[in-house]
Design a protein around this motif. Structure first.
Motif, PDB file in Angstrom:
ATOM      1  N   VAL B   4      55.344   5.679  -2.819  1.00 47.29           N
ATOM      2  CA  VAL B   4      54.942   7.244  -1.349  1.00 47.29           C
ATOM      3  C   VAL B   4      55.029   8.543  -2.203  1.00 47.29           C
ATOM      4  O   VAL B   4      56.050   8.946  -1.708  1.00 47.29           O
ATOM      5  CB  VAL B   4      54.839   6.640  -0.662  1.00 47.29           C
ATOM      6  N   THR B   5      53.418   9.434  -1.926  1.00 53.82           N
ATOM      7  CA  THR B   5      54.132  10.662  -2.004  1.00 53.82           C
ATOM      8  C   THR B   5      53.248  11.493  -0.461  1.00 53.82           C
ATOM      9  O   THR B   5      52.172  10.944  -0.168  1.00 53.82           O
ATOM     10  CB  THR B   5      53.463  11.332  -3.202  1.00 53.82           C
ATOM     11  N   GLN B   6      53.971  12.000  -0.204  1.00 54.48           N
ATOM     12  CA  GLN B   6      53.572  12.855   1.385  1.00 54.48           C
ATOM     13  C   GLN B   6      54.006  14.316   0.706  1.00 54.48           C
ATOM     14  O   GLN B   6      55.207  14.764   0.745  1.00 54.48           O
ATOM     15  CB  GLN B   6      53.980  12.676   2.537  1.00 54.48           C
ATOM     16  N   ARG B  22      49.270  13.964   5.469  1.00 54.14           N
ATOM     17  CA  ARG B  22      48.413  13.699   3.682  1.00 54.14           C
ATOM     18  C   ARG B  22      49.709  12.403   3.121  1.00 54.14           C
ATOM     19  O   ARG B  22      50.421  12.177   2.962  1.00 54.14           O
ATOM     20  CB  ARG B  22      48.028  14.260   2.815  1.00 54.14           C
ATOM     21  N   CYS B  23      48.705  11.439   2.055  1.00 54.67           N
ATOM     22  CA  CYS B  23      49.810   9.973   2.016  1.00 54.67           C
ATOM     23  C   CYS B  23      49.380   9.750   0.683  1.00 54.67           C
ATOM     24  O   CYS B  23      47.845   9.687   0.933  1.00 54.67           O
ATOM     25  CB  CYS B  23      50.260   9.053   3.097  1.00 54.67           C
ATOM     26  N   SER B  72      44.142   6.933  -4.233  1.00 57.07           N
ATOM     27  CA  SER B  72      44.838   5.749  -3.529  1.00 57.07           C
ATOM     28  C   SER B  72      45.822   6.773  -2.949  1.00 57.07           C
ATOM     29  O   SER B  72      46.775   7.329  -2.637  1.00 57.07           O
ATOM     30  CB  SER B  72      45.933   6.345  -5.335  1.00 57.07           C
ATOM     31  N   SER B  73      44.910   7.139  -1.262  1.00 55.53           N
ATOM     32  CA  SER B  73      45.186   8.084  -0.493  1.00 55.53           C
ATOM     33  C   SER B  73      45.318   6.698   1.060  1.00 55.53           C
ATOM     34  O   SER B  73      44.465   5.963   1.103  1.00 55.53           O
ATOM     35  CB  SER B  73      44.299   9.196  -0.006  1.00 55.53           C
TER      36      SER B  73
END
Lengths: 115, 113
Positions: B4-6, B22-23, B72-73
């Motif tokens: 997971v990227t924030q 955002r994620c 992919s968000s």
């Protein structure tokens, strides 16, 4: 009492002490978890217990020893810790299995300071 | 492996302004997606979750999130932020095959009056 309860809320211990963190869940869940939250680092999964059996140990040093005597209680026994072990330790529980997973319910955490 | 990227570490907004956190996730199949909020010194509280079905999910405290498979968000939104929304927000991904959540690094939200 409902939810997930962690005690103590704050703990200061010396590097030679032995202490335990306690977690209790009143939700009827079948899985429990320990996470470590350090400043400026992602949440680190430490241990997973499913149906009272440890199913995961993410390369956690042996100075951390978990215990899950039943599905409602989870302990983290601490001994000879290092200052870098100072962090917020979070317990969580979930109801999982059979391809279903609904997320975690977290406790409020124990703020641990090692001096 | 799941991740997971924030992208936003820290966001500042004025009270009453709209908010989007955002994620982005990485996972081969349809994930289970979550947003949690953490106030200082507290544990994480579940805001909302997505498993399947309607891609726009409503949560507590007036928050909503939209699952966009093509991007992919799973971005979190709120039309009008209140000062009490100041906290740290975590996006997480899980699957039905394991009982684990993988968390992002979090976004700290600051709200100015």
């Amino acid at each position: 009492e409902t939810g997930v309860t962690q005690t103590p809320r704050h703990l200061v211990m010396g590097m030679t002490n032995k202490k335990s963190l306690k977690c209790e869940q009143h939700l009827g869940h079948n899985a429990m978890y320990w996470y470590k939250q350090s400043a400026k680092k992602p949440l680190e999964l430490m241990f997973v217990y499913s149906l009272e059996e440890r199913v995961e140990n993410n390369s956690v040093p042996s100075r951390f020893s978990p215990e899950c005597p039943n599905s409602s209680h989870l302990f983290l026994h601490l001994h000879t810790l290092q200052p870098e072990d100072s962090a917020l330790y979070l317990c969580a529980s979930s109801q999982a299995g059979q391809g279903k997973f609904y997320g975690y319910t977290f406790g409020s955490g124990t703020r641990l300071t090692v001096v | 492996a799941q991740s997971v990227t924030q992208p936003d570490i820290h966001i500042t907004v004025s009270e009453g302004a709209s908010l989007e956190l955002r994620c982005n996730y990485s996972y081969g199949a349809t994930p289970y997606l979550f947003w949690y909020v953490q106030s200082p010194g507290q544990g994480l509280q579940l805001l909302l979750k997505y498993f399947s079905g309607d891609t726009l999910v409503q949560g507590i405290k007036g928050f909503e999130a939209e699952f966009k498979r093509s991007q992919s968000s799973f971005n979190l939104r709120k039309p009008s932020v209140h000062w009490s929304d100041a906290a740290e927000y975590f996006c997480a991904v899980g699957t039905g095959n394991t009982d684990k959540l993988i968390f992002g690094t979090g976004t700290r939200l600051q709200v100015f009056p």
